[in-house]
Design an enzyme around this catalytic site. Sequence first.
Site, PDB file in Angstrom:
ATOM      1  N   ARG A 115       3.253 -19.644   8.229  1.00  0.00           N
ATOM      2  CA  ARG A 115       4.239 -18.590   7.989  1.00  0.00           C
ATOM      3  C   ARG A 115       5.515 -18.886   8.789  1.00  0.00           C
ATOM      4  O   ARG A 115       6.623 -18.663   8.340  1.00  0.00           O
ATOM      5  CB  ARG A 115       3.616 -17.246   8.396  1.00  0.00           C
ATOM      6  CG  ARG A 115       4.475 -16.016   8.195  1.00  0.00           C
ATOM      7  CD  ARG A 115       5.151 -15.881   6.844  1.00  0.00           C
ATOM      8  NE  ARG A 115       4.272 -15.547   5.757  1.00  0.00           N
ATOM      9  CZ  ARG A 115       4.645 -14.925   4.624  1.00  0.00           C
ATOM     10  NH1 ARG A 115       5.899 -14.563   4.431  1.00  0.00           N
ATOM     11  NH2 ARG A 115       3.792 -14.687   3.688  1.00  0.00           N
ATOM     12  N   GLY A 132      13.668  -8.494 -11.357  1.00  0.00           N
ATOM     13  CA  GLY A 132      15.089  -8.607 -11.066  1.00  0.00           C
ATOM     14  C   GLY A 132      15.985  -7.643 -11.827  1.00  0.00           C
ATOM     15  O   GLY A 132      17.146  -7.947 -12.076  1.00  0.00           O
ATOM     16  N   THR A 133      15.464  -6.438 -12.144  1.00  0.00           N
ATOM     17  CA  THR A 133      16.360  -5.486 -12.826  1.00  0.00           C
ATOM     18  C   THR A 133      17.450  -4.996 -11.870  1.00  0.00           C
ATOM     19  O   THR A 133      18.570  -4.712 -12.312  1.00  0.00           O
ATOM     20  CB  THR A 133      15.589  -4.279 -13.408  1.00  0.00           C
ATOM     21  OG1 THR A 133      14.987  -3.549 -12.360  1.00  0.00           O
ATOM     22  CG2 THR A 133      14.538  -4.725 -14.409  1.00  0.00           C
ATOM     23  N   ASN A 134      17.131  -4.912 -10.599  1.00  0.00           N
ATOM     24  CA  ASN A 134      18.181  -4.530  -9.636  1.00  0.00           C
ATOM     25  C   ASN A 134      19.226  -5.632  -9.507  1.00  0.00           C
ATOM     26  O   ASN A 134      20.420  -5.350  -9.404  1.00  0.00           O
ATOM     27  CB  ASN A 134      17.568  -4.190  -8.277  1.00  0.00           C
ATOM     28  CG  ASN A 134      17.045  -2.769  -8.236  1.00  0.00           C
ATOM     29  OD1 ASN A 134      17.818  -1.812  -8.165  1.00  0.00           O
ATOM     30  ND2 ASN A 134      15.726  -2.617  -8.317  1.00  0.00           N
ATOM     31  N   GLY A 192      11.709  -2.903  11.978  1.00  0.00           N
ATOM     32  CA  GLY A 192      10.596  -2.110  11.432  1.00  0.00           C
ATOM     33  C   GLY A 192      10.496  -2.247   9.923  1.00  0.00           C
ATOM     34  O   GLY A 192      11.247  -2.988   9.303  1.00  0.00           O
ATOM     35  N   ASP A 217      16.123  -3.334   9.743  1.00  0.00           N
ATOM     36  CA  ASP A 217      15.915  -3.649  11.155  1.00  0.00           C
ATOM     37  C   ASP A 217      14.503  -4.209  11.318  1.00  0.00           C
ATOM     38  O   ASP A 217      13.850  -4.544  10.327  1.00  0.00           O
ATOM     39  CB  ASP A 217      16.198  -2.429  12.049  1.00  0.00           C
ATOM     40  CG  ASP A 217      15.182  -1.310  11.849  1.00  0.00           C
ATOM     41  OD1 ASP A 217      14.190  -1.512  11.095  1.00  0.00           O
ATOM     42  OD2 ASP A 217      15.360  -0.224  12.444  1.00  0.00           O
ATOM     43  N   HIS A 241      14.745   0.757  -1.577  1.00  0.00           N
ATOM     44  CA  HIS A 241      13.357   1.219  -1.562  1.00  0.00           C
ATOM     45  C   HIS A 241      13.219   2.367  -2.569  1.00  0.00           C
ATOM     46  O   HIS A 241      14.052   3.281  -2.597  1.00  0.00           O
ATOM     47  CB  HIS A 241      12.960   1.684  -0.163  1.00  0.00           C
ATOM     48  CG  HIS A 241      11.518   2.082  -0.094  1.00  0.00           C
ATOM     49  ND1 HIS A 241      10.488   1.157  -0.040  1.00  0.00           N
ATOM     50  CD2 HIS A 241      10.931   3.301  -0.117  1.00  0.00           C
ATOM     51  CE1 HIS A 241       9.335   1.795  -0.035  1.00  0.00           C
ATOM     52  NE2 HIS A 241       9.569   3.096  -0.076  1.00  0.00           N
TER      53      HIS A 241
END
Length: 208
Positions: free
Chosen positions: A66, A12-14, A149, A147, A110
Amino acid sequence: MLRTGVLVSGGGTNLQAILDAIDNGTVTNTEIAVVISNNPGAYALERARKHGIPAECLSPKNFPSREAFNDALVEKVDSYGLDLIVLAGFLVKIPEKMIAKYRNRIINIHPSLIPSFCGVGYYGLKVHEAALERGVKITGATVHFVDEGMDSGPILLQKAVEVKPGDTPETLQRRVMEEAEWKLLPAAIDMIANHRLDGDKQEGGTGK
Ligand code: GAR
């Protein structure tokens, strides 16, 4: 106020960078309403609690399928009435139902310059291992809309980071976080919160 939920799986650094940016006024008009993790051991949950933010955990292991997990995740997110969902190291595939419901309201960070080193199998340290293996001299980070993908949605912000001689996946990961991720993700949230989606809030931009 942009009611924002942050989805996390790890340290969780972000998340911390977002919380700090809200606290010091770099990000405005934004409230973190909830932090949700799939991993009960995620330190990110602790960071949320320390900040007085509801910290929720939904582990796929506690669901019969799931599909049942996906339904519960969407229900949980819905229950907070969010304007924006931020994937900050969330290593679970987002259910299509959720993507359709929150179109252009889910962003992901990302740790590479998309379209390099992204897609299925590229997450966390693996991204930096692949970058070093290929011998690139420049890498970086990307914030994009989510999205259907994998890492394929419209790009909001990118920042380049130099690869240095002797880098290991760990040192490179750290530099990409420090120089790119921890700045880019708060900047993207601030852009959305303040209706500046044309990129002019990017570092070095005119900020008009
Ligand atoms: C970050 O480097 C983020 O970019 C990456 O996971 C790390 C989470 O770190 N995400 C992905 O690889 C998604 N494909 P954090 O928990 O310390 O923020």
